[in-house]
Design an enzyme around this catalytic site. Structure first.
Site, PDB file in Angstrom:
ATOM      1  N   ASP A 471       0.832  -1.210   0.000  1.00 53.45           N
ATOM      2  CA  ASP A 471       0.000   0.000   0.000  1.00 53.45           C
ATOM      3  C   ASP A 471       0.865   1.258   0.000  1.00 53.45           C
ATOM      4  OD1 ASP A 471      -2.312   1.524   0.122  1.00 53.45           O
ATOM      5  OD2 ASP A 471      -3.171   0.417   1.801  1.00 53.45           O
ATOM      6  N   ASP A 541     -10.665   1.953  -3.305  1.00 53.01           N
ATOM      7  CA  ASP A 541     -11.204   1.680  -1.972  1.00 53.01           C
ATOM      8  C   ASP A 541     -12.725   1.656  -1.999  1.00 53.01           C
ATOM      9  OD1 ASP A 541      -8.955   1.247  -0.503  1.00 53.01           O
ATOM     10  OD2 ASP A 541      -8.820   3.259   0.335  1.00 53.01           O
TER      11      ASP A 541
HETATM   12  C1  GLA Z   1      -5.762   1.741   2.186  1.00 48.48           C
HETATM   13  C2  GLA Z   1      -6.155   0.596   1.304  1.00 48.48           C
HETATM   14  C3  GLA Z   1      -7.204  -0.241   1.984  1.00 48.48           C
HETATM   15  C4  GLA Z   1      -6.680  -0.731   3.292  1.00 48.48           C
HETATM   16  C5  GLA Z   1      -6.238   0.427   4.157  1.00 48.48           C
HETATM   17  C6  GLA Z   1      -5.545  -0.042   5.403  1.00 48.48           C
HETATM   18  O1  GLA Z   1      -6.810   2.655   2.311  1.00 48.48           O
HETATM   19  O2  GLA Z   1      -6.565   1.042   0.058  1.00 48.48           O
HETATM   20  O3  GLA Z   1      -7.576  -1.309   1.165  1.00 48.48           O
HETATM   21  O4  GLA Z   1      -5.605  -1.595   3.066  1.00 48.48           O
HETATM   22  O5  GLA Z   1      -5.343   1.288   3.455  1.00 48.48           O
HETATM   23  O6  GLA Z   1      -5.105   0.993   6.181  1.00 48.48           O
END
Ligand code: GLA
Length: 742
Positions: A471, A541
């Site tokens: 990420d 997301d």
């Molecule tokens: C980001 C990612 C999510 C999740 C969060 C965790 O927003 O896109 O899928 O992994 O971080 O903190």
């Protein structure tokens, strides 16, 4: 021969069955552009295109044709490809042809991600050497033409051959001049949770662009743009596509000058960029892919999606079927312990899910997002047996285990920050701006990358980890590195991305069996650069199926299904509060790499059975959903956007799945047909509906139909039966399976 050099006419002709690219060495040694577009005969001469009458290129002094790598200061006043400041402060350049090389295959770009070939026969490359004896500079332009793809890969190498340093202000990967401006500019733009929406605007006199200055390709704009004729549709008409294989600050710009010609340029964003080129040193631009289609946007999608899936993605996971996963993020957020995770994994395994992914919150003191990034040490309060213990228990269930990391980041509240406060990007004497309560690590520093390699490899070797979600949750502010001298701070952003690529490269080499998925707060770095390391990416997301119609539609213009991770999540949806039926959530997530992101222990028995059925359905068609040819049928961006339809067809055209989605139900609708594409007109297909049912639409379409009929007449997708319309409700989806009969 895909690349022909004619000494008589001093012309290069790069050609395959669908495209031609013509370059002419002018009498004064400058290198001019004559044509890129549909294929032209190899036999003829095109030297006459040099005449002003053909190019209408009046807005300049000097050369009658646009140059392949235009520079400022000698009469071409449009956006330049290349700007270099010389020791006397001048930016005037005069690049002249020096030599050329034509060779089979395609060169690597040391340190930068790049498309590749697997045999010399797949592509030929032209290298043109240009020199400027006053500036003491060499420019090598590279053009790779793929034998079977309507695309050219380009980059440039710039070398200082003198004794004084040069300063690069702009070094585009590609420019392209077109003789008219009757085009629309298509871009993929948005924001967090609504990435890559299709935005189309007519070209107008002046300059239009999309760009990033965030240190990542960004949620806001994608490094892909297209020019399409106003009448171009999915299946007909001309279009050019431009894609930058890069994950940092980029610029994609089109300038129309008042005489109506167009120049497109694509490369590292010259804003916030400068590069000191020392004597003997070389700078290599990222790769740009330029494609042409005379059969609509579908032709561009075929070109980019296939190239990126087959010859950009690498390693064992390039062609391997990707596992159906369950991710605990939306199911638990930070609130979990081993028992809860194992309950989720057990329930998921019972529904046929193959991989359990442990998301954020397993390390340091991380019970919320204010702490611990950088401290990649397991939290034993949550996981007493460590990652290793959890991973083995998950494996004992018959599933694989994967884990989330965010290596490029550092929390102010972390041991790493206490030990190395200067590793966080920022300026001395100025406060650092926090984003999601975190700072960014200075990836331009070798010791930071080395440290991360050590820590992450240690983590990955201590537990049976099959998958990593990498990420990157915030963009860069206060760009500055204390290790760079004052006159090199303009290199920071590019060096940051080179550091990210270096870390990725070392990790994928050390752990070739691991499937990497890239992520950046969802789809904030969904670009070809990342796909060279991580063959799939977390698309957004936003897991709401209705929002996903637009996101996945837009993404599909330039990226393969195998790159798009798509999850079924709980309702009410966590981003928009919408309650979409479970089958519709799956019917959208099927088109990509399927996952579930919810707590399955909270599902009713009935829903668990439904999910098990979905997973089985997907697995039986996994290849189609992950690597089929994706065709867009009805756009969520057109009309009132109430309907979307798309389909995926297998390479041999024997199988297909069609998805049809309706946002709001309408009372008493008229009849409606959905014409398909990409099928074998001579084949007979057995059509069935999913979910199977006895409703009028399923019944009307079930049976054996010719490919010709399905493409010319279509499926019936609307029923006049009031009972059917009443039963359907909002957010409705239906899939149709097509299987060719022997
Ligand atoms: C980001 C990612 C999510 C999740 C969060 C965790 O927003 O896109 O899928 O992994 O971080 O903190």
């Amino acid at each position: 021969m895909p690349i022909v050099w004619s000494a008589d006419t001093q012309t290069f002709h790069l050609r395959n069955d669908s495209i031609s690219y013509l370059i002419r060495v002018l009498e004064n040694g400058k290198v001019g552009h004559l044509h890129f577009g549909g294929a032209l005969s190899e036999e003829r001469s095109y030297a006459h295109l040099l005449q002003r009458e053909f190019l209408g290129f009046s807005n300049r002094l000097g050369e009658p044709v646009p140059l392949e790598y235009s520079t400022p200061g000698s009469g071409d006043y449009r956006i330049p490809a290349f700007v270099v400041e010389q020791p006397n402060g001048s930016r005037v350049l005069d690049l002249r042809y020096s030599s050329q090389r034509i060779f089979p295959g395609k060169p690597a770009l040391g340190g930068l991600p790049v498309t590749y070939v697997e045999s010399y026969g797949e592509a030929d490359t032209l290298e043109i050497l240009l020199t400027d004896s006053v500036a003491e500079l060499e420019v090598r332009l590279y053009y790779t033409i793929f034998r079977d793809r309507p695309a050219i890969a380009r980059h440039a190498r710039l070398r200082n051959t003198g004794r004084a340093p040069l300063r690069i202000h702009c070094a585009m990967s590609a420019t392209l001049d077109l003789p008219d401006s009757d085009w629309e500019f298509l871009q993929l733009s948005g924001s967090w949770a609504r990435e890559r929406h299709v935005v189309v605007r007519p070209l107008a006199v002046g300059s239009q662009s999309v760009a990033s200055l965030r240190g990542a390709s960004s949620h806001q704009h994608n490094p892909f743009v297209a020019l399409k004729r106003p009448a171009t549709t999915e299946e007909a008409g001309e279009a050019y596509g431009f894609s930058l294989v890069y994950s940092g600050n980029f610029l994609a710009e089109a300038e129309v000058e008042p005489f109506g010609t167009t120049r497109v340029r694509l490369g590292i964003n010259p804003e916030d960029f400068e590069w000191a080129l020392e004597p003997g040193a070389e700078f290599v631009t990222p790769e740009a892919i330029v494609a042409y289609s005379d059969h609509g946007l579908e032709g561009l999608t075929d070109a980019f999606a296939q190239l990126f899936r087959e010859r950009l993605a690498r390693g064992v996971w390039r062609d391997a079927p990707r596992p159906v996963l369950i991710n605990n993020w939306e199911g638990t957020y930070f609130d979990f312990d081993e028992e809860r995770l194992l309950a989720i994994a057990t329930a998921a395994q019972g529904m046929g899910i193959e991989l359990f992914v442990l998301d954020d919150g397993w390390f340091g003191q991380r019970d919320d997002d204010t702490t611990s990034l950088g401290d990649w040490v397991v939290n034993r309060n949550k996981l007493p047996d460590g990652l290793d213990g959890l991973a083995r228990k998950v494996e004992a269930l018959g599933m694989r285990f994967g884990v989330w990391i965010e290596p490029e980041m550092i929390s102010r509240r972390s041991q790493l920050f206490a030990d190395h406060p200067d590793w966080a990007v920022g300026l001395p004497a100025r406060p650092r701006t926090e984003g999601r309560n975190q700072y960014v690590l200075d990836m331009s520093r070798r010791e930071v990358v080395d440290h991360l390699f050590e820590v992450v490899s240690d983590l990955l070797s201590r537990a049976p980890i099959s998958y990593v979600k990498w990420d990157m949750n915030r963009n860069i502010t206060e760009p500055f590195s204390p290790t760079l001298p004052a006159d090199r701070q303009g290199e920071f952003f590019h060096r940051y991305i080179l550091g990210v690529y270096d870390l990725y490269e070392r990790l994928i080499r050390a752990f070739p069996q691991i499937l990497f998925e890239s992520c950046a707060g969802g789809g904030g770095r969904f670009d070809p650069g990342m796909l060279a390391f991580a063959p799939q990416a977390w698309t957004s997301d936003d897991t709401d199926a209705i929002e996903r119609l637009k996101i996945q539609w837009g993404t599909s213009l330039a990226y393969p299904l195998s790159s798009m991770a798509a999850h079924v999540s709980a309702v009410p949806n966590h981003q928009v509060g919408r309650v979409v039926p479970l089958q519709t959530r799956a019917a959208v997530a099927f088109f990509g790499v399927l996952g579930y992101e919810l707590d399955p222990t909270t599902l009713t028995d009935e829903d668990r059975t439904v999910v098990a059925g979905q997973v089985a359905y997907y697995k039986a068609r996994r290849e189609l959903f992950q690597s089929g040819r994706f065709l867009r049928l009805r756009s969520p961006f057109e009309g009132d956007g109430n309907e979307t339809a798309w389909m995926s067809v297998s390479a041999d055209r024997k199988r297909a799945v069609v998805g049809h989605y309706r946002v709001l139900n309408r009372p008493n609708p008229g009849p409606s047909r959905l014409r398909l594409r990409g099928l074998d007109p001579a084949a007979s297909y057995r059509v069935s509906a999913w979910p199977a049912g006895k409703d009028p639409i399923a019944t009307a379409n079930t049976g054996v139909r010719g490919g010709d009929e399905l493409m010319r007449i279509g499926l019936a997708i609307c029923s006049e039966d009031p009972a059917d319309s009443r039963d359907r409700g909002d957010f409705h989806a239906r899939l149709f399976n097509l299987e060719a009969e022997e």
